[in-house]
Design a protein around this motif. Structure first.
Motif, mmCIF file in Angstrom:
data_model
loop_
_atom_site.group_PDB
_atom_site.id
_atom_site.type_symbol
_atom_site.label_atom_id
_atom_site.label_comp_id
_atom_site.label_asym_id
_atom_site.label_seq_id
_atom_site.Cartn_x
_atom_site.Cartn_y
_atom_site.Cartn_z
ATOM 1 N N LEU A 32 0.812 -1.218 0.000
ATOM 2 C CA LEU A 32 0.000 0.000 0.000
ATOM 3 C C LEU A 32 0.846 1.269 0.000
ATOM 4 O O LEU A 32 0.303 2.366 -0.140
ATOM 5 N N VAL A 33 2.154 1.135 0.188
ATOM 6 C CA VAL A 33 3.006 2.327 0.213
ATOM 7 C C VAL A 33 2.905 3.046 -1.128
ATOM 8 O O VAL A 33 2.983 2.426 -2.187
ATOM 9 N N ASN A 34 2.689 4.349 -1.093
ATOM 10 C CA ASN A 34 2.597 5.139 -2.318
ATOM 11 C C ASN A 34 3.226 6.506 -2.087
ATOM 12 O O ASN A 34 3.769 6.794 -1.023
ATOM 13 N N ARG A 35 3.142 7.365 -3.075
ATOM 14 C CA ARG A 35 3.782 8.678 -2.987
ATOM 15 C C ARG A 35 3.132 9.540 -1.909
ATOM 16 O O ARG A 35 3.815 10.260 -1.187
ATOM 17 N N ASP A 36 1.798 9.473 -1.833
ATOM 18 C CA ASP A 36 1.103 10.302 -0.842
ATOM 19 C C ASP A 36 1.508 9.930 0.580
ATOM 20 O O ASP A 36 1.779 10.800 1.414
ATOM 21 N N SER A 37 1.526 8.628 0.870
ATOM 22 C CA SER A 37 1.858 8.203 2.226
ATOM 23 C C SER A 37 3.333 8.474 2.543
ATOM 24 O O SER A 37 3.676 8.833 3.681
ATOM 25 N N THR A 38 4.210 8.318 1.545
ATOM 26 C CA THR A 38 5.623 8.619 1.774
ATOM 27 C C THR A 38 5.827 10.109 2.004
ATOM 28 O O THR A 38 6.619 10.517 2.868
ATOM 29 N N PHE A 39 5.103 10.931 1.264
ATOM 30 C CA PHE A 39 5.182 12.381 1.488
ATOM 31 C C PHE A 39 4.736 12.730 2.904
ATOM 32 O O PHE A 39 5.359 13.560 3.575
ATOM 33 N N LEU A 40 3.674 12.091 3.378
ATOM 34 C CA LEU A 40 3.186 12.358 4.730
ATOM 35 C C LEU A 40 4.251 11.998 5.761
ATOM 36 O O LEU A 40 4.463 12.720 6.749
#
Length: 342
Positions: A32-40
């Motif tokens: 589920l890791v994606n750009r949005d969650s990594t940015f957060l």
């Protein structure tokens, strides 16, 4: 910050979040890791007064060379829980909007993941996140869209939810002074995401007979003219909120991930064919032409591509023929204004 340092830092957060999802919710959750969650995760680390702790370990492949990963922390646990709840919201939305096997698959997935979703909600409650309020906003999305609501009305639940999610980093990272700017940033980002999805999904929604806030504009030029002014306002608000954040580190990397990415999406609406096909990000186009660019960084074998999320390797704007992923090697070529100090 040097390009290689930025790439390593991004990878450490990306893979650290994947490891946290695995630890708390199971091996499947790392996907589920994606750009949005990594940015957060990056934003939470930048707001905290102390830098994140790193550990030397492998990410996905047990036989790989150990690399720096961000260790489990309140920021990682919060982001992981938000990621799981985001999947829950997506499944609920598909169960309501989709038809046939997609609807049944969404309902089955929601039942199957009942326990990890419950664990994530419990963690968010324990962190004093307004779970009930945010879930109420998202549940009311379909009711708003069933009427003749404007784009802003339709985007309000997503915008408000993103505002609360991003603003709560002020509590998690112990940076209360940042909360107003975080709220503004999250609301602007939420609107941009909803509006961009409406633009890209227009043709698909037409085929399926589903609601789209741009349905009143059957012609491409009409949709673009209706959407662009709202996107420009949201983008300006996003920039202003980001600039006012009291970040302790990694501002350049966060700007590359957030602001440059948002500008690129607005450019897709300005220049692309909305609803016909997705405009391809510039970095991905260049990455296919020059695979060596990303391979030099020796990225980890995560369940998703860590490479295309770091915009150091940009299309050259300073007269170079191709970007240089290691501008600190003394060859006099660079593409991203790197600081090569140790």
């Amino acid at each position: 910050m040097c390009c290689q340092k930025a790439a390593t830092l991004y990878r450490a957060h990306f893979c650290g979040l994947g490891t946290s999802l695995h630890r708390h919710y199971g091996a499947w959750a790392r996907w589920l890791v994606n750009r949005d969650s990594t940015f957060l995760t990056l934003l939470g680390s930048a707001l905290a007064e102390s830098p994140p702790q790193l550990c030397q370990t492998t990410c996905c492949n047990k036989f790989a060379t150990p690399r720096d990963l961000v260790t489990d922390s309140a920021v990682l646990q919060y982001t992981a829980a938000v990621t799981i709840c985001g999947l829950s919201a997506k499944l609920d939305d598909d169960a309501h909007d989709e038809r046939g096997w997609r609807r049944w698959a969404a309902r089955l997935g929601s039942r199957t993941l009942d326990r990890p979703i419950g664990d994530a909600l419990g963690l968010l409650h324990g962190m004093n996140f307004p779970v009930t309020q945010v879930r109420s906003w998202m549940a009311g999305q379909s009711q708003i869209e069933s009427g003749t609501a404007s784009l802003h009305d339709c985007a309000r639940p997503t915008s408000a939810a993103f505002g609360e999610i991003v603003a709560h980093l002020a509590t998690v990272a112990d940076a209360p002074a940042a909360k107003p700017a975080l709220q503004q940033l999250g609301e602007s980002l939420g609107f941009l995401i909803y509006a961009q999805d409406a633009w890209e999904d227009w043709a698909k929604d037409q085929r399926r007979g589903q609601f789209n806030p741009l349905n009143a504009f059957p012609h491409l030029s009409g949709r673009r003219e209706a959407l662009l002014p709202h996107l420009e306002v949201a983008l300006a608000s996003l920039r202003a909120a980001f600039q006012s954040l009291p970040l302790h580190r990694n501002r350049d990397l966060l700007q590359a991930v957030l602001i440059d990415g948002a500008e690129q999406r607005v450019d897709q609406v300005r220049e692309g064919e909305g609803g016909a096909k997705r405009a391809e990000p510039k970095l991905e186009r260049m990455g296919r032409k020059e695979k060596r660019c990303c391979s030099k960084w020796d990225f980890c074998d995560c369940p998703a591509d860590c490479c295309d999320c770091v915009r150091c390797c940009r299309i050259p704007k300073r007269g170079g023929s191709m970007c240089d992923c290691n501008p600190c090697d003394g060859d006099g070529i660079e593409c991203c204004g790197c600081d090569c100090s140790p």
